[in-house]
Design a protein around this motif. Structure first.
Motif, short mmCIF file in Angstrom:
data_model
loop_
_atom_site.label_atom_id
_atom_site.label_comp_id
_atom_site.label_asym_id
_atom_site.label_seq_id
_atom_site.Cartn_x
_atom_site.Cartn_y
_atom_site.Cartn_z
N UNK A 188 -1.54 5.25 -12.67
CA UNK A 188 -1.42 6.43 -13.54
C UNK A 188 -0.14 6.39 -14.37
N UNK A 189 -0.18 7.03 -15.52
CA UNK A 189 1.00 7.11 -16.39
C UNK A 189 1.99 8.13 -15.84
N UNK A 190 3.26 7.77 -15.87
CA UNK A 190 4.33 8.67 -15.42
C UNK A 190 4.44 9.86 -16.39
N UNK A 191 4.60 11.08 -15.87
CA UNK A 191 4.67 12.26 -16.75
C UNK A 191 5.75 12.16 -17.84
N UNK A 245 0.85 -1.20 0.00
CA UNK A 245 0.00 0.00 0.00
C UNK A 245 0.88 1.25 0.00
N UNK A 246 1.93 1.19 0.84
CA UNK A 246 2.85 2.34 0.92
C UNK A 246 3.56 2.55 -0.40
N UNK A 247 3.99 1.46 -1.03
CA UNK A 247 4.76 1.55 -2.28
C UNK A 247 3.95 2.25 -3.37
N UNK A 248 2.63 2.05 -3.34
CA UNK A 248 1.81 2.64 -4.40
C UNK A 248 1.83 4.18 -4.36
N UNK A 249 2.12 4.74 -3.18
CA UNK A 249 2.18 6.20 -3.10
C UNK A 249 3.44 6.75 -3.78
N UNK A 250 4.32 5.85 -4.26
CA UNK A 250 5.52 6.28 -4.99
C UNK A 250 5.19 7.09 -6.24
N UNK A 251 3.93 7.03 -6.70
CA UNK A 251 3.58 7.74 -7.94
C UNK A 251 2.91 9.10 -7.65
N UNK A 252 3.05 9.59 -6.38
CA UNK A 252 2.25 10.76 -5.97
C UNK A 252 2.93 12.11 -6.22
N UNK A 273 3.47 13.80 -8.88
CA UNK A 273 2.66 14.64 -9.77
C UNK A 273 1.55 15.35 -8.98
N UNK A 274 0.97 14.63 -8.02
CA UNK A 274 -0.14 15.20 -7.24
C UNK A 274 0.31 16.35 -6.35
N UNK A 275 1.53 16.23 -5.81
CA UNK A 275 2.06 17.34 -5.01
C UNK A 275 2.28 18.55 -5.88
N UNK A 276 2.79 18.32 -7.11
CA UNK A 276 3.07 19.44 -8.01
C UNK A 276 1.80 20.18 -8.43
N UNK A 277 0.72 19.44 -8.65
CA UNK A 277 -0.48 20.07 -9.23
C UNK A 277 -1.70 20.06 -8.30
N UNK A 278 -1.51 19.62 -7.05
CA UNK A 278 -2.60 19.59 -6.06
C UNK A 278 -3.84 18.85 -6.59
N UNK A 279 -3.57 17.64 -7.10
CA UNK A 279 -4.68 16.80 -7.55
C UNK A 279 -4.54 15.42 -6.90
N UNK A 280 -5.49 14.55 -7.18
CA UNK A 280 -5.42 13.19 -6.60
C UNK A 280 -5.44 12.18 -7.74
N UNK A 281 -4.25 11.78 -8.19
CA UNK A 281 -4.19 10.77 -9.27
C UNK A 281 -3.39 9.55 -8.84
N UNK A 282 -2.95 9.50 -7.58
CA UNK A 282 -2.09 8.39 -7.15
C UNK A 282 -2.87 7.07 -7.07
N UNK A 283 -2.15 5.98 -7.32
CA UNK A 283 -2.80 4.66 -7.16
C UNK A 283 -2.80 4.27 -5.69
N UNK A 284 -2.08 5.03 -4.84
CA UNK A 284 -2.06 4.74 -3.41
C UNK A 284 -3.44 4.96 -2.79
#
Ligand SMILES: C[S@@+](CC[C@H](N)C(=O)[O-])C[C@H]1O[C@@H](n2cnc3c(N)ncnc32)[C@H](O)[C@@H]1O
Length: 254
Positions: free
Chosen positions: A87-90, A49-56, A58-69
């Motif tokens: 989500x696809x990596x930028x 579960x923690x590992x999935x937040x590794x894709x977050x 982008x969300x910090x940069x744009x204040x959105x919620x697209x993480x798989x976490x």
């Protein structure tokens, strides 16, 4: 379409099992179902579960919620029977769009991004829609099966702010993308492994029909192309670029 009804986990599992049993027999289908449930249990451990937040990032940069976490257990379980949200990596996304740009240039299309609708079949929380809006597409459409992911995508579309945004006609639609009537514009179709083989074949056959009815340039960006053979073995599209991460197919007009 803003409040589509929930999809039943039991019904989805039953449909999945019935389909598998038709092709593989009861015993093999049941064994595979247990394998899916086991994988789901392993995927629910705190480490995973923690590992999935590794894709977050982008969300910090744009204040959105697209993480798989931040995907609930219900949607993760449904994802085991369709395809799991990721989500696809930028960087990968912009590289893929760069390949489309090269395709447009090398095919000497008279058309540019401005003439194309970008459509993500299986768009999840809508990250690709936001990233695609950095390009001057005519329109950007996401089609997502799971109502809760679609709802988050709508929120993301409302919240997103970026100085580099060039397209403002963005929408997320909650529907089964294998049955979705494709827009009649020139298209950039984005696929990040949303379907099993039967779904891919349905989409390709929809695309063929749509192209017969309305001939137009179409690019298909297939991210993590695990079922690439379904696109290359038939249909009017030719592979024009790719790496181990993606394949780009096109029907160009000269
Ligand atoms: C790997 S994720 C990709 C998400 C997004 N395209 C991206 O690249 O950031 C695949 C998505 O396809 C969705 N999906 C699976 N089957 C679908 C179907 N038949 N119609 C629409 N969406 C579907 C899943 O719910 C999931 O959100």
């Amino acid at each position: 379409m803003d409040s589509p009804s929930q999809i039943s986990v039991l019904e989805t599992a039953w449909q999945w099992w019935t389909y598998a049993a038709t092709y593989e027999g009861y015993f093999a289908a049941t064994r595979r179902l247990l394998g899916v449930l086991w994988e789901f249990a392993r995927d629910s451990t705190p480490d995973r579960l923690r590992a999935r937040f590794g894709d977050a990032e982008y969300d910090w940069d744009y204040r959105v919620n697209t993480t798989s976490g931040a995907v609930g257990w219900r949607d993760r379980l449904l994802g085991m029977f369709h395809s799991a949200y990721q989500p696809t990596e930028p960087a990968a996304f912009h590289e893929m769009i760069g390949a489309v740009q090269q395709g447009l240039d090398s095919g000497r299309e008279v058309l540019g991004f401005r003439d194309f609708t970008f459509i993500d079949l299986g768009s999840g929380k809508g990250r690709t829609l936001l990233m695609a809006s950095d390009y001057p597409f005519r329109r950007i459409v996401g089609v997502e099966l799971l109502p809760s992911l679609h709802k988050i995508a709508l929120q993301n579309l409302r919240q997103y702010k970026s100085e580099s945004q060039k397209c403002f006609a963005l929408e997320s639609i909650c529907a089964d993308a294998t049955e979705f009537p494709l827009p009649e514009d020139p298209l950039v179709i984005f696929l990040f492994n949303p379907f099993p083989e039967s779904g891919m074949r349905k989409v390709i056959s929809n695309l063929e029909q749509s192209l017969r009815a309305h001939p137009r340039p179409v690019y298909v960006l297939y991210h993590n192309p695990m079922l690439e053979h379904t696109l290359s073995e038939r249909g009017p599209l030719k592979k024009i670029a790719g790496t181990h991460q993606y394949s780009l197919f096109a029907k160009q007009f000269r």
